[in-house]
Design a protein around this motif. Structure first.
Motif, PDB file in Angstrom:
ATOM      1  N   VAL A  60      13.478   9.369   9.308  1.00 22.98           N
ATOM      2  CA  VAL A  60      13.128   8.941  10.666  1.00 22.98           C
ATOM      3  C   VAL A  60      12.407  10.055  11.416  1.00 22.98           C
ATOM      4  O   VAL A  60      11.428   9.811  12.135  1.00 22.98           O
ATOM      5  CB  VAL A  60      14.391   8.508  11.434  1.00 22.98           C
ATOM      6  N   GLY A  61      12.868  11.292  11.245  1.00 23.05           N
ATOM      7  CA  GLY A  61      12.317  12.414  11.997  1.00 23.05           C
ATOM      8  C   GLY A  61      10.874  12.731  11.652  1.00 23.05           C
ATOM      9  O   GLY A  61      10.080  13.076  12.541  1.00 23.05           O
ATOM     10  N   LEU A  62      10.496  12.608  10.385  1.00 16.90           N
ATOM     11  CA  LEU A  62       9.118  12.911  10.004  1.00 16.90           C
ATOM     12  C   LEU A  62       8.139  11.892  10.570  1.00 16.90           C
ATOM     13  O   LEU A  62       7.049  12.245  11.017  1.00 16.90           O
ATOM     14  CB  LEU A  62       9.005  12.975   8.479  1.00 16.90           C
ATOM     15  N   VAL A  63       8.525  10.631  10.559  1.00 16.92           N
ATOM     16  CA  VAL A  63       7.650   9.603  11.143  1.00 16.92           C
ATOM     17  C   VAL A  63       7.529   9.811  12.650  1.00 16.92           C
ATOM     18  O   VAL A  63       6.429   9.801  13.210  1.00 16.92           O
ATOM     19  CB  VAL A  63       8.202   8.196  10.831  1.00 16.92           C
ATOM     20  N   SER A  64       8.664  10.002  13.312  1.00 21.69           N
ATOM     21  CA  SER A  64       8.641  10.240  14.753  1.00 21.69           C
ATOM     22  C   SER A  64       7.900  11.531  15.086  1.00 21.69           C
ATOM     23  O   SER A  64       7.161  11.605  16.077  1.00 21.69           O
ATOM     24  CB  SER A  64      10.069  10.290  15.294  1.00 21.69           C
ATOM     25  N   GLY A  65       8.096  12.570  14.273  1.00 21.77           N
ATOM     26  CA  GLY A  65       7.403  13.833  14.495  1.00 21.77           C
ATOM     27  C   GLY A  65       5.898  13.693  14.383  1.00 21.77           C
ATOM     28  O   GLY A  65       5.146  14.336  15.142  1.00 21.77           O
ATOM     29  N   SER A  66       5.439  12.856  13.460  1.00 26.66           N
ATOM     30  CA  SER A  66       3.999  12.629  13.320  1.00 26.66           C
ATOM     31  C   SER A  66       3.431  11.949  14.555  1.00 26.66           C
ATOM     32  O   SER A  66       2.347  12.284  15.031  1.00 26.66           O
ATOM     33  CB  SER A  66       3.736  11.762  12.079  1.00 26.66           C
ATOM     34  N   ILE A  67       4.181  10.987  15.100  1.00 22.00           N
ATOM     35  CA  ILE A  67       3.737  10.306  16.322  1.00 22.00           C
ATOM     36  C   ILE A  67       3.703  11.283  17.498  1.00 22.00           C
ATOM     37  O   ILE A  67       2.727  11.342  18.257  1.00 22.00           O
ATOM     38  CB  ILE A  67       4.663   9.118  16.629  1.00 22.00           C
ATOM     39  N   LEU A  68       4.773  12.061  17.643  1.00 25.11           N
ATOM     40  CA  LEU A  68       4.859  12.992  18.767  1.00 25.11           C
ATOM     41  C   LEU A  68       3.817  14.099  18.665  1.00 25.11           C
ATOM     42  O   LEU A  68       3.316  14.577  19.691  1.00 25.11           O
ATOM     43  CB  LEU A  68       6.259  13.603  18.827  1.00 25.11           C
ATOM     44  N   THR A  69       3.488  14.517  17.460  1.00 20.14           N
ATOM     45  CA  THR A  69       2.491  15.582  17.282  1.00 20.14           C
ATOM     46  C   THR A  69       1.160  15.191  17.916  1.00 20.14           C
ATOM     47  O   THR A  69       0.510  15.996  18.592  1.00 20.14           O
ATOM     48  CB  THR A  69       2.292  15.891  15.790  1.00 20.14           C
ATOM     49  N   ARG A  70       0.755  13.960  17.703  1.00 19.45           N
ATOM     50  CA  ARG A  70      -0.514  13.496  18.251  1.00 19.45           C
ATOM     51  C   ARG A  70      -0.480  13.456  19.779  1.00 19.45           C
ATOM     52  O   ARG A  70      -1.461  13.809  20.450  1.00 19.45           O
ATOM     53  CB  ARG A  70      -0.839  12.116  17.680  1.00 19.45           C
ATOM     54  N   PHE A  71       0.656  13.058  20.349  1.00 16.45           N
ATOM     55  CA  PHE A  71       0.770  13.012  21.801  1.00 16.45           C
ATOM     56  C   PHE A  71       0.838  14.415  22.393  1.00 16.45           C
ATOM     57  O   PHE A  71       0.269  14.670  23.466  1.00 16.45           O
ATOM     58  CB  PHE A  71       1.993  12.200  22.205  1.00 16.45           C
ATOM     59  N   VAL A  72       1.550  15.326  21.731  1.00 14.01           N
ATOM     60  CA  VAL A  72       1.617  16.708  22.214  1.00 14.01           C
ATOM     61  C   VAL A  72       0.227  17.330  22.203  1.00 14.01           C
ATOM     62  O   VAL A  72      -0.188  17.997  23.170  1.00 14.01           O
ATOM     63  CB  VAL A  72       2.591  17.534  21.360  1.00 14.01           C
ATOM     64  N   ALA A 116      20.273   9.460  15.372  1.00 16.63           N
ATOM     65  CA  ALA A 116      19.209   9.489  16.372  1.00 16.63           C
ATOM     66  C   ALA A 116      18.909  10.908  16.837  1.00 16.63           C
ATOM     67  O   ALA A 116      17.740  11.332  16.872  1.00 16.63           O
ATOM     68  CB  ALA A 116      19.597   8.612  17.563  1.00 16.63           C
ATOM     69  N   PHE A 117      19.933  11.674  17.185  1.00 17.74           N
ATOM     70  CA  PHE A 117      19.695  13.016  17.715  1.00 17.74           C
ATOM     71  C   PHE A 117      19.261  14.000  16.631  1.00 17.74           C
ATOM     72  O   PHE A 117      18.469  14.912  16.893  1.00 17.74           O
ATOM     73  CB  PHE A 117      20.933  13.512  18.450  1.00 17.74           C
ATOM     74  N   ALA A 118      19.756  13.814  15.407  1.00 20.33           N
ATOM     75  CA  ALA A 118      19.288  14.671  14.311  1.00 20.33           C
ATOM     76  C   ALA A 118      17.817  14.395  14.005  1.00 20.33           C
ATOM     77  O   ALA A 118      17.024  15.328  13.801  1.00 20.33           O
ATOM     78  CB  ALA A 118      20.149  14.432  13.065  1.00 20.33           C
ATOM     79  N   ALA A 119      17.443  13.122  13.983  1.00 18.40           N
ATOM     80  CA  ALA A 119      16.042  12.769  13.735  1.00 18.40           C
ATOM     81  C   ALA A 119      15.142  13.264  14.860  1.00 18.40           C
ATOM     82  O   ALA A 119      14.029  13.750  14.610  1.00 18.40           O
ATOM     83  CB  ALA A 119      15.915  11.251  13.577  1.00 18.40           C
ATOM     84  N   LEU A 120      15.612  13.154  16.117  1.00 15.12           N
ATOM     85  CA  LEU A 120      14.811  13.631  17.243  1.00 15.12           C
ATOM     86  C   LEU A 120      14.637  15.148  17.187  1.00 15.12           C
ATOM     87  O   LEU A 120      13.558  15.664  17.499  1.00 15.12           O
ATOM     88  CB  LEU A 120      15.467  13.229  18.560  1.00 15.12           C
ATOM     89  N   ALA A 121      15.687  15.858  16.782  1.00 19.43           N
ATOM     90  CA  ALA A 121      15.584  17.320  16.657  1.00 19.43           C
ATOM     91  C   ALA A 121      14.534  17.700  15.615  1.00 19.43           C
ATOM     92  O   ALA A 121      13.709  18.600  15.840  1.00 19.43           O
ATOM     93  CB  ALA A 121      16.939  17.901  16.287  1.00 19.43           C
TER      94      ALA A 121
END
Length: 314
Positions: A188-200, A102-107
């Motif tokens: 996991v991180g790339l999918v989450s990063g794509s979601i967060l990019t749009r919100f940022v 979880a924390f590696a993917a979030l990073a």
């Protein structure tokens, strides 16, 4: 502050009680007999009746729930029908794998989302903005199982850089632990990063259109000073919300990724419990998920007050 924390903790306990009722009811709607499944080919009617009585499954559902809830309050989540181990020990055993993933993917997600989202918002309408938006859309749309398989084919089977699956404890070999962690965390991180990019990007764009930005520009502040000193602190609130949701989701176990990479996390434990009709393990895993999600939300609320002095905790 203390009063607010007491109210929030009280609401968490009420939510946890609701989760326990719902989980207990839904778990017992799953077809199949956990005692019969645990015995397998060694089925014996006498042993079956004894185990059913010991586990309390021969009692009415209400009595079973009260008995289980009373033990859960004391920290006893019962024993697995399959392995005869305590549920607490099974969850604790899987916890390091879940936390590391979880924390590696979030990073990875934050390393992608924060710079790309900020640059995309500051240069809105440019080719870089369009490219970042298109890339984030692709990242959100690609299924995790397909991306995981592609990473295995490329990095493990074709290039032989990383192992295709498995888990090694960091206490045994930190290097091998890190090598086995890369592919699932990247998935996991790339999918989450794509979601967060749009919100940022959206949060920064909204902050850039506020009156205080125009006032700062009129004062002669540089673009960097405006973004770092005014825009980012005000854009942090909505970003914190999404980051908290993503972290809660990851800490609950990413079942598909854990299965593909043979990662021994909480999500895989819950899936195995469903397949084995292991009521106690499934209830314990879902309780962990609910508690983790509620705890992350509480931490996000506390961070609101730190990031925005306008927030008053009462």
């Amino acid at each position: 502050m203390l009063r607010w924390l007491a109210v929030r903790v009280g609401s968490m306990l009420v939510a946890m009680l609701g989760v326990t009722v719902a989980v207990f009811a839904l778990v017992h709607l799953i077809p199949g007999d956990p005692i019969r499944n645990s015995l397998g080919t060694r089925f014996n009617q006498e042993i079956y009746d004894r185990k059913r009585a010991e586990s309390g499954l021969d009692q009415p559902l209400v009595e079973q729930f009260v008995r289980w809830l009373g033990r859960a309050v004391r920290g006893d989540l019962g024993e697995s029908f399959r392995s005869n181990r305590t549920v607490t020990s099974l969850v604790v055993e899987r916890l390091p794998a879940t936390l590391s993933l979880a924390f590696a993917a979030l990073a990875i997600a934050l390393l992608i989302a924060i710079p790309v989202g900020i640059i995309s918002a500051v240069r809105a309408g440019s080719k870089l903005d369009y490219a970042a938006t298109a890339a984030s859309q692709v990242g959100v749309s690609v299924p995790e199982f397909w991306a995981a398989i592609m990473y295995i084919l490329l990095f493990a089977l074709t290039l032989s850089w990383l192992p295709p699956a498995g888990y090694v404890s960091p206490f045994e070999s930190p290097l091998e632990w890190a090598r086995h962690l890369v592919l699932p965390a990247l998935t996991v991180g790339l999918v989450s990063g794509s979601i967060l990019t749009r919100f940022v990007r959206s949060a920064v764009l909204e902050a850039l259109n506020q009156d205080y930005v125009r006032t700062a520009q009129a004062k002669g502040l540089s673009s960097r000073q405006i973004v770092t000193g005014h825009v980012l602190p005000n854009a942090a609130i909505p970003i914190l919300t999404v980051v908290g949701l993503q972290l809660g989701f990851m800490l609950g176990g990413v079942v598909v990724v854990e299965v593909i990479f043979a990662w021994p996390g909480i999500g895989r434990l819950a899936l195995t419990a469903v397949e084995d009709r292991d009521y106690a393990v499934l209830q314990g895993a879902v309780l962990y998920l609910a508690f983790t999600f509620l705890l992350v939300n509480l931490l996000v609320d506390v961070l609101y007050a730190i990031a925005d002095p306008r927030v008053r905790l009462r």
